[in-house]
Structures are given as structure tokens and as C-alpha cells.
Scaffold this motif. Structure first.
Motif, PDB file in Angstrom:
ATOM      1  N   VAL B  40       0.864  -1.181   0.000  1.00 19.97           N
ATOM      2  CA  VAL B  40       0.000   0.000   0.000  1.00 19.97           C
ATOM      3  C   VAL B  40       0.900   1.229   0.000  1.00 19.97           C
ATOM      4  O   VAL B  40       1.820   1.329   0.823  1.00 19.97           O
ATOM      5  CB  VAL B  40      -0.939  -0.031   1.220  1.00 19.97           C
ATOM      6  N   LEU B  41       0.664   2.133  -0.941  1.00 18.03           N
ATOM      7  CA  LEU B  41       1.585   3.241  -1.206  1.00 18.03           C
ATOM      8  C   LEU B  41       0.906   4.583  -1.001  1.00 18.03           C
ATOM      9  O   LEU B  41      -0.223   4.788  -1.435  1.00 18.03           O
ATOM     10  CB  LEU B  41       2.045   3.185  -2.667  1.00 18.03           C
ATOM     11  N   LYS B  42       1.654   5.502  -0.403  1.00 17.68           N
ATOM     12  CA  LYS B  42       1.097   6.837  -0.154  1.00 17.68           C
ATOM     13  C   LYS B  42       2.202   7.869  -0.171  1.00 17.68           C
ATOM     14  O   LYS B  42       3.283   7.620   0.356  1.00 17.68           O
ATOM     15  CB  LYS B  42       0.444   6.856   1.231  1.00 17.68           C
ATOM     16  N   ASP B  72      -3.002   7.790   6.551  1.00 18.69           N
ATOM     17  CA  ASP B  72      -3.631   7.188   5.363  1.00 18.69           C
ATOM     18  C   ASP B  72      -3.479   5.672   5.356  1.00 18.69           C
ATOM     19  O   ASP B  72      -4.428   4.950   5.051  1.00 18.69           O
ATOM     20  CB  ASP B  72      -3.008   7.765   4.088  1.00 18.69           C
ATOM     21  N   LEU B  73      -2.275   5.191   5.679  1.00 21.70           N
ATOM     22  CA  LEU B  73      -2.080   3.742   5.720  1.00 21.70           C
ATOM     23  C   LEU B  73      -3.048   3.103   6.713  1.00 21.70           C
ATOM     24  O   LEU B  73      -3.668   2.075   6.433  1.00 21.70           O
ATOM     25  CB  LEU B  73      -0.640   3.389   6.119  1.00 21.70           C
ATOM     26  N   LYS B  76      -6.587   2.703   5.567  1.00 19.44           N
ATOM     27  CA  LYS B  76      -6.750   1.650   4.555  1.00 19.44           C
ATOM     28  C   LYS B  76      -6.557   0.259   5.154  1.00 19.44           C
ATOM     29  O   LYS B  76      -6.667  -0.738   4.451  1.00 19.44           O
ATOM     30  CB  LYS B  76      -5.760   1.866   3.416  1.00 19.44           C
ATOM     31  N   MET B 143      -7.265  -4.272   1.182  1.00 19.36           N
ATOM     32  CA  MET B 143      -7.238  -2.837   1.446  1.00 19.36           C
ATOM     33  C   MET B 143      -8.660  -2.300   1.546  1.00 19.36           C
ATOM     34  O   MET B 143      -9.519  -2.637   0.727  1.00 19.36           O
ATOM     35  CB  MET B 143      -6.461  -2.080   0.370  1.00 19.36           C
ATOM     36  N   VAL B 144      -8.893  -1.470   2.542  1.00 24.85           N
ATOM     37  CA  VAL B 144     -10.221  -0.884   2.734  1.00 24.85           C
ATOM     38  C   VAL B 144     -10.342   0.339   1.850  1.00 24.85           C
ATOM     39  O   VAL B 144      -9.592   1.301   1.996  1.00 24.85           O
ATOM     40  CB  VAL B 144     -10.460  -0.514   4.215  1.00 24.85           C
ATOM     41  N   ARG B 145     -11.290   0.281   0.920  1.00 27.47           N
ATOM     42  CA  ARG B 145     -11.442   1.356  -0.050  1.00 27.47           C
ATOM     43  C   ARG B 145     -12.401   2.431   0.483  1.00 27.47           C
ATOM     44  O   ARG B 145     -13.037   2.276   1.509  1.00 27.47           O
ATOM     45  CB  ARG B 145     -12.006   0.770  -1.352  1.00 27.47           C
ATOM     46  N   ARG B 146     -12.504   3.511  -0.310  1.00 29.13           N
ATOM     47  CA  ARG B 146     -13.515   4.518  -0.005  1.00 29.13           C
ATOM     48  C   ARG B 146     -14.889   4.088  -0.490  1.00 29.13           C
ATOM     49  O   ARG B 146     -15.895   4.641  -0.049  1.00 29.13           O
ATOM     50  CB  ARG B 146     -13.191   5.826  -0.733  1.00 29.13           C
ATOM     51  N   ASN B 147     -14.912   3.148  -1.430  1.00 25.97           N
ATOM     52  CA  ASN B 147     -16.138   2.941  -2.199  1.00 25.97           C
ATOM     53  C   ASN B 147     -16.976   1.738  -1.761  1.00 25.97           C
ATOM     54  O   ASN B 147     -17.836   1.298  -2.511  1.00 25.97           O
ATOM     55  CB  ASN B 147     -15.800   2.824  -3.694  1.00 25.97           C
ATOM     56  N   ALA B 210     -13.469   3.235   4.277  1.00 26.46           N
ATOM     57  CA  ALA B 210     -12.795   4.096   5.254  1.00 26.46           C
ATOM     58  C   ALA B 210     -12.006   5.178   4.540  1.00 26.46           C
ATOM     59  O   ALA B 210     -11.612   5.038   3.380  1.00 26.46           O
ATOM     60  CB  ALA B 210     -11.866   3.277   6.150  1.00 26.46           C
ATOM     61  N   ILE B 211     -11.748   6.255   5.276  1.00 33.60           N
ATOM     62  CA  ILE B 211     -10.950   7.389   4.794  1.00 33.60           C
ATOM     63  C   ILE B 211     -10.372   8.048   6.031  1.00 33.60           C
ATOM     64  O   ILE B 211     -10.992   8.005   7.100  1.00 33.60           O
ATOM     65  CB  ILE B 211     -11.842   8.362   3.977  1.00 33.60           C
ATOM     66  N   ASP B 212      -9.192   8.620   5.917  1.00 34.96           N
ATOM     67  CA  ASP B 212      -8.716   9.404   7.072  1.00 34.96           C
ATOM     68  C   ASP B 212      -9.134  10.855   6.864  1.00 34.96           C
ATOM     69  O   ASP B 212      -9.239  11.340   5.732  1.00 34.96           O
ATOM     70  CB  ASP B 212      -7.214   9.252   7.309  1.00 34.96           C
ATOM     71  N   LYS B 223     -16.576  12.645   0.220  1.00 30.69           N
ATOM     72  CA  LYS B 223     -15.774  11.808  -0.691  1.00 30.69           C
ATOM     73  C   LYS B 223     -16.107  10.331  -0.515  1.00 30.69           C
ATOM     74  O   LYS B 223     -16.281   9.601  -1.495  1.00 30.69           O
ATOM     75  CB  LYS B 223     -14.280  12.019  -0.435  1.00 30.69           C
TER      76      LYS B 223
END
Lengths: 323, 323
Positions: B40-42, B72-73, B76, B143-147, B210-212, B223
Motif C-alpha cells: 500500500v503506497l502513499k 492514510d495507511l 486503509k 485494502m479498505v477502499r472509499r467505495n 474508510a478514509i482518514d 468523498k
């Protein structure tokens, strides 16, 4: 949609076709690295006024930002996987600058199979700042280090040296006697490096040590030798130079110092055990990358000795430093 | 050794104890990602004068630079693996600034098990610029997405909201009536985020999306809902606020707008299917991270509706944008 999101959707999303980029629509990217492979990581950046001129065309800036990182991956023997981009722009920046920048970046991402995976877009009151973090991969444990050169190994360099440094000198108004076509070629080599991605696999399977030449041939050679605990004697007349560069040196021998210290060659300097040398030459030839043998590694921890026209070459500033 | 190499050896090498960093003595880092895991990249950066004040203590700047990425990590569901750092400093920068910066960065790298793997040090004529690229990992495909939010899911938020935004307002000379200890606490929350790394595993195993919260609760909620194709109604009196923040709102109800739009909370906003809600609460409690249920996801693609004291809350600027 905020102005920032709009910017990302318009200019960066088209570059993020890799499924792991998630269309730049999430907080992070996620990629599955190839099984049994190591991940090779590099970050290198460009700052306006330091690494490029404010009036440099932005397509070249984009290509350089990505390619200087690809050059490091290639020297380590890694194949590109993707990259992240952090870019800071001034408020009121030119959208046409960005449009040209992202179009060229997308072309390079496709050409080098190194897709955009994510990024960060900021405003800055200062110069434009661009950081690329590139990821590559290679079979576990096979990254080519700086420290593996052994006495007896042959020293090879790809391509031709000094061209970017002379291109920069020309841009700074030196070398006024340069022919127009030579000037254009050298400036192009300064503005748009040609990373040796095609040579990466040959380096990985043959080289005992490698480094890409970014800070100058002499300095990067000294780094490789220092890390490996070896030394080498270089006759600079054996260095690969293009015909027009060779003519410059003939007319003004002092040019050799610019060539060996100027940097930004983005060629690969590597050492190869003698038993593998022929195979390396063949692999390089199949990859269509010229390589030249320029010396033989010796035991000892003295600094590499450079000679030119039978005399030791003493360098005022062997390598580039920002500070 | 060049001044740049010396700088790296003195200040950055002590942070690069991970074997993959190769002591920062090679061109690239190499790490073996855990088998069966995604990477997972940020990347997120800080620019002097934009994200921090020139006179902010540099230990806080260092922590913030790393922690905004760790946040952010965590959102996710990823565990930190390591990071790269690109930093641009002015010529003649203060070595004590850098010494304090790197010491704090090293402490955080150790505390969050996120070692420095490599980086790039440049000079700049402009403001100090810091880009961190953080890598995390998690079991493949998790990975936990926003969608992923679905109608009926419960909406949770970690910690308490609005504190960094109020801390920033205090630094800007607003909120003159603030008690000294409250002011200090809020400014500390602005300067040094507390990423919810401890909650990452609970989020990964329970959350549908999820989102931070970095750009403001209202904007980041929009979002998440937009990406998921759902909506939600929020009664802002249910938002978790610390006692002193609640008192500020009681005295000046307009403060609620700063709280829901100000950003830099670095809390996690996530949706959890009702069947998993009790288990999520227990996991969060074991991780010692407070979580509060603040609403229920509904079908529909309208923007989330926020209400406060029985009236719709209309926001002038729902989310932070740099442009």
C-alpha cells in the motif's frame, strides 16, 4: 469537486491506468509485487532553478523527473513497476505548462512500463518542486550493489560520456564556438536523459557492482570503488566519447574535466568478472546498448587514478554536491 | 566525502537501520514484501509556509511529515513497512534545525515500526519542502477502499474532531479567549497528528469503507459517500468533541463550522456493517482507540446532510483545497 480534485482528474488520472492506482480515487495505491521478488525503491527530485531552468520546456522536465529515477533502477538491475509523484506548483501556475508536463510524463510512463500509481499535488510560494518515487522489482536477493567489485573485474560504461555536462555548459553560454547541430544534440542530452532500462537485465545477470552516473563519472567511480574496497586506473582516452565531443576535446583538452566531473550522464558504470565479459557484451548488444570496457579493477583502497594524454588528471571538484 | 554525503551520514543514516536501506550507501533500497501481501503506497508532503510555519519547532514538522502518511495507511487497514524521504533545504540551513528534525523523525520511525529506507537531499532557493512516501502492507486484496459503504452500514469516527483546526485558528490569533491549557492542547493537536495505526487492523477486518480525515470531516465524508454511491444524515451534536471544545461550541455555535471543515484531524472515518459493529467496538477498545457511531448510511447519491441544533448546516467551504 475541489479545484485540486479537478486538477488531478484532468491531468493526472489519464496517467494512472494501472489497476493498483485505483484511478487516483482513493487515499493509497495498492499493488501486488511479483512473488519471489524484491522491491527496489528510489526517490529523486527536481527543483526549478536548481535542476532545471524556469523556461525549460515542461515536457523535458517531466521526462527528466521520471528518467533520473529509472536510471537508478536500471543500474541496480531492476525492472520498473510504477511510481508516485509529488508536485508543488505556484498558485496561478500555467495550465498549459502542466498539460504539456503530464502528457510527456504519460508517454514516458507507457514507454518504460512504469505507470503512475499515486501522488500528491500541493501549492507552494516557491519554485516548482517535483519528487518522483520509483519502484522496481527483481528476483529476490539479486539487486546489483555498489560494493561487489573485485580485483580482476572489468570496468564497463554504457553509451557515451560528458554530453549532458557539455549541453549544460552550452546553455550557460560557454562553448560559443559549438556547431548548431552539436549544441542541439548536447542540450537535448542534458534536458532529456536516456535511462538504460534496456540494459538492466544484462547488468543484473552479469555485473558484480554497478552505479548510474548522475554526479559525474569520476565521483561515481570513486563511490563504487570506495564501497567495494578496490581501486582502478583509468586512461581517459579510452572513455567512450561521441565524435563531436572528441573533436571538442582535441580543440580544448581542458574539456575532459567537464566530461569526467560534470554528471547527468545517466549511463551505467559496472564491473563484470572476466569470465562473464563476453556474455555481457553479447547481452548488451542484444539490448542495443553500446558498452565500452575502460579498465580493470585492482586491489587497494586508494582513490581511482585518472590519466589523460599520459599525465595524471587532477580534478578540482570530482563530484557534484548540493551543499 | 561531499558535504551532501556527510549530511546523509550524520543525520539520516542513524534512521536507516532496516537492512533494506543498505545504510543509505547504495543508489536504491531493496525490501522483500511479506509473501501474500499487497503493498500500500502513499505520498504526502509538507511545504514551509503552506503546511507549517517557518518558526514551528522542527521536531513537530518531522513527526507531522511522517504521521500524515501513516494516517492514510491506517485508514486503509495497512501496517507500516517503511518510508522514503525527499527533503529540500536552503543553502546555509540551520544544522540544529535538521538535527532536531531527524532525531524526532527517528523516534517516530521506531515508534511506528516504519523505518527510513532511502531518500533524496536537495538544496532549494525556496521554502523547505518535505515529501514522505510511505509503504504499508496487508493481506492480498484486503485494502479498505472509499467505495465499499452500503446502505445500512453504521458510520464511525475515531477520536475527537476539530482540535487541529481550532489549534490552527488559535495560532492565527483567533479564539483569544481560549484558556492557556486548552490552547496548548489544541495547538499540539495541529502540530503533531496522532495517526490511528493502532486501529488499522480493526478497520481492515470490519470496515466496508474508510478514509482518514485530513481535508475536513464534511469534505472527507462527502468523498467516502460519493465514491460509495450512498448518502448519510449527520446530527453534528453526535460528533465526538472533547469537553473544552464542546464548551467553545456552546459559547460560539459558529465554531461547529471550523470543526467540521477545518481538517487535519487525522482520525479515521469508516463504515461498518451492523452485524460487525459490536466486534468493531470491541476491537477498537482493545486497541485503546475511542470510536463513536455517528450515523447510518442510506441509499442515494445526494450529498451528506449535516444538521446542528435542529437546523441544516450549510457550509461555505466544505473541504480544503490548495488551488
Amino acid at each position: 469537486m475541489s479545484a485540486e480534485d479537478d486538477l488531478i482528474a484532468r491531468y493526472f488520472k489519464p496517467l494512472a491506468s494501472h489497476p493498483g492506482a485505483l484511478g487516483l480515487a482513493d487515499d493509497c495505491a495498492a499493488i501486488a509485487p511479483p512473488a519471489g521478488h524484491d522491491l527496489v525503491l528510489k526517490t529523486d527530485g527536481l527543483i526549478e532553478g536548481v535542476h532545471f531552468f524556469p523556461d525549460d520546456p515542461s515536457d523535458g522536465v517531466a521526462r527528466k523527473a521520471l528518467r533520473v529515477n529509472l536510471s537508478d533502477l536500471a543500474a541496480k538491475g531492476a525492472q520498473p513497476l510504477g511510481f508516485l509523484l509529488a508536485i508543488a506548483l505556484r498558485k496561478g501556475f500555467s495550465e498549459s505548462w502542466l498539460a504539456v508536463f503530464t502528457r510527456a510524463l504519460g508517454e514516458d510512463a507507457a514507454a518504460y512500463a512504469c505507470p503512475l500509481l499515486g501522488g500528491d499535488t500541493d501549492s507552494t510560494p516557491g519554485p516548482i518542486s517535483i519528487s518522483v518515487m520509483a519502484f522496481g522489482s527483481l528476483p529476490q536477493g539479486t539487486m546489483v550493489r555498489r560494493n561487489g567489485a573485485r580485483a580482476g573485474d572489468l570496468l564497463f560504461v554504457s553509451g557515451a560520456l560528458g554530453e549532458a555536462a557539455l549541453g549544460l555548459a552550452a546553455l550557460r553560454g560557454k562553448l560559443p564556438a559549438l556547431a548548431a547541430d552539436t549544441r542541439e544534440r548536447l542540450v537535448g542530452r542534458y534536458r532529456v536523459p536516456q535511462p538504460r532500462t534496456a540494459l538492466a537485465e544484462a547488468v543484473r545477470t552479469h555485473a558484480s557492482a554497478a552505479i548510474d552516473i548522475s554526479d559525474g563519472f569520476a565521483g561515481d567511480l570513486a563511490k563504487l570503488c570506495g564501497a567495494s574496497g578496490v581501486t582502478v586506473a583509468i586512461d581517459c582516452e579510452r572513455l567512450p566519447l561521441a565524435g563531436d565531443v572528441r573533436a571538442l576535446v582535441a580543440a580544448e583538452p581542458g574539456t575532459i574535466e567537464t566530461i569526467v566531473t560534470g554528471g547527468e550522464d545517466y549511463e551505467i558504470l559496472c564491473t563484470v568478472p572476466p569470465a562473464k565479459a563476453d556474455s555481457f557484451r553479447s547481452a548488451a548488444s542484444r539490448a542495443d546498448v553500446p558498452v565500452t570496457e575502460i579498465g580493470t579493477v585492482e586491489p587497494g583502497d586508494a582513490a581511482p587514478r585518472l590519466a589523460f594524454r599520459g599525465r595524471p588528471l587532477t580534478l578540482v571538484r570530482p563530484s557534484w554536491s548540493h551543499f
